[in-house]
Motif scaffolding. Structure first.
Motif, PDB file in Angstrom:
ATOM      1  N   SER A  54       0.971  -1.120  -0.485  1.00  0.00           N
ATOM      2  CA  SER A  54       0.274   0.051  -0.173  1.00  0.00           C
ATOM      3  C   SER A  54       1.047   0.864   0.168  1.00  0.00           C
ATOM      4  CB  SER A  54      -1.315   0.266   0.852  1.00  0.00           C
ATOM      5  OG  SER A  54       0.066  -0.416   2.003  1.00  0.00           O
ATOM      6  N   SER A  57       1.098   2.421  -3.481  1.00  0.00           N
ATOM      7  CA  SER A  57      -0.308   2.026  -4.235  1.00  0.00           C
ATOM      8  C   SER A  57      -0.720   3.416  -4.673  1.00  0.00           C
ATOM      9  CB  SER A  57      -0.899   0.894  -3.639  1.00  0.00           C
ATOM     10  OG  SER A  57      -0.915   1.338  -2.736  1.00  0.00           O
ATOM     11  N   HIS A  58      -0.181   4.672  -4.634  1.00  0.00           N
ATOM     12  CA  HIS A  58      -0.812   5.853  -4.857  1.00  0.00           C
ATOM     13  C   HIS A  58      -0.860   6.728  -6.203  1.00  0.00           C
ATOM     14  CE1 HIS A  58      -0.658   6.390   0.013  1.00  0.00           C
ATOM     15  NE2 HIS A  58       0.438   6.054   0.042  1.00  0.00           N
ATOM     16  N   PRO A 125       6.342   6.459  -3.473  1.00  0.00           N
ATOM     17  CA  PRO A 125       4.565   6.374  -3.710  1.00  0.00           C
ATOM     18  C   PRO A 125       3.422   6.148  -4.874  1.00  0.00           C
ATOM     19  CG  PRO A 125       5.653   8.336  -2.101  1.00  0.00           C
ATOM     20  CD  PRO A 125       6.350   7.907  -3.546  1.00  0.00           C
ATOM     21  N   ASP A 126       3.704   6.483  -5.844  1.00  0.00           N
ATOM     22  CA  ASP A 126       3.483   6.522  -6.652  1.00  0.00           C
ATOM     23  C   ASP A 126       3.752   5.532  -7.701  1.00  0.00           C
ATOM     24  OD1 ASP A 126       5.124   7.797  -7.803  1.00  0.00           O
ATOM     25  OD2 ASP A 126       4.170   9.135  -8.610  1.00  0.00           O
ATOM     26  N   TYR A 219       2.982  12.532  -3.275  1.00  0.00           N
ATOM     27  CA  TYR A 219       2.702  11.421  -3.339  1.00  0.00           C
ATOM     28  C   TYR A 219       4.148  10.998  -4.622  1.00  0.00           C
ATOM     29  CZ  TYR A 219      -1.981  11.084  -1.881  1.00  0.00           C
ATOM     30  OH  TYR A 219      -3.422  10.522  -1.385  1.00  0.00           O
TER      31      TYR A 219
END
Length: 285
Positions: A54, A57-58, A125-126, A219
């Motif tokens: 997670s 997964s942004h 994060p992305d 992100y």
């Protein structure tokens, strides 16, 4: 012609402080930037990842503050301030030392940041949005450059760049205003209150903090990336500033840069042996 123009405006003794060792200082600053440029082409460590993670997964969003804008503000705003003040004071040494210290701090921060980015290879994060995982081929099907950039999360380059430039500017303003010297009256005539001068000194840091926060909001980085990137910028700027300028926390109250090689006329100390009168010497034995 260049040096003639300097002496015409700043005074005939405006370059008396210059020592050939400064050429080496400029060489090493240039070397920092060159090495950071080489480091940006090193292969990035390809860390394994899970599609269920997670933390990566942004969604992929557009950056609020672009790299070029951040780079320009962290470089040209400090240069503008120290140039204006140096020209007003007719002090070329202040412009020289300020520019050298600023570029040294920026170059050091960039070198450390680029080295860690490529060696650590932490995923942004992305990352999964960049990856666009192909279940059939079992590999990322997204844009290759976007995927590679998605592996450069640690540390935050935006944060280290912003703090390297803005911390230098904060220290420089503090040194010029003497606001952090308790025993010295701040030297800003149009802003006579100490608290007002203190807020003026801190203004550059608000921009750096804003840049760091946007990297988490967009992100682009994890909070640890931003914290470490900020610390790299802070430490690089502080160390390089103190190499060329006295501490803004000292009580000396000076707003002039350091005389690194003992060449500035007003800071030289000369010692001469005096003759001893032989008769007086004999009588005192």
């Amino acid at each position: 012609m260049f040096f003639t123009g300097i002496k015409r405006y700043f005074g005939q003794d405006s370059l008396d402080w210059f020592h050939r060792s400064y050429f080496l200082d400029w060489f090493f600053v240039g070397l920092l930037w060159f090495l950071s440029y080489l480091a940006s082409f090193w292969p990035v460590f390809e860390r394994d990842f899970s599609l269920e993670d997670s933390l990566i997964s942004h969604p992929h969003k557009q950056s609020q503050i672009g790299s070029a804008l951040n780079f320009g503000i962290a470089l040209y705003i400090p240069l503008l301030f120290l140039s204006i003040v140096g020209i007003k004071k007719r002090s070329f040494v202040s412009i020289h030392h300020g520019t050298l210290a600023l570029l040294a701090g920026r170059g050091l921060a960039r070198l450390i940041t680029e080295y860690l980015k490529h060696r650590v290879g932490r995923l942004r994060p992305d990352f999964l949005a960049r990856c666009k995982w192909d279940e059939v081929a079992k590999h990322c099907a997204g844009n290759k450059s976007a995927i590679e950039d998605g592996r450069k999360s640690f540390p935050s380059g935006h944060s280290s760049t912003a703090f390297a430039g803005m911390v230098f500017l904060t220290l420089w303003i503090a040194g010029q205003t003497t606001v952090l010297c308790p025993s010295v009256t701040p030297s800003v005539k149009w802003l006579p209150t100490r608290m007002g001068t203190f807020i003026l000194t801190l203004l550059p840091l608000f921009w750096a903090v804003h840049v760091a926060v946007t990297r988490v909001e967009d992100y682009r980085h994890h909070k640890e990336d931003v914290i470490v990137g900020s610390l790299i910028g802070i430490l690089s700027a502080t160390v390089c500033y103190l190499l060329f300028w006295p501490s803004p926390f000292t009580s000396s109250g000076t707003t002039e840069p350091r005389d690194l090689y003992g060449t500035r006329p007003q800071l030289r100390r000369t010692y001469e042996l005096t003759e001893v009168d032989d008769d007086n010497a004999i009588n005192t034995v």
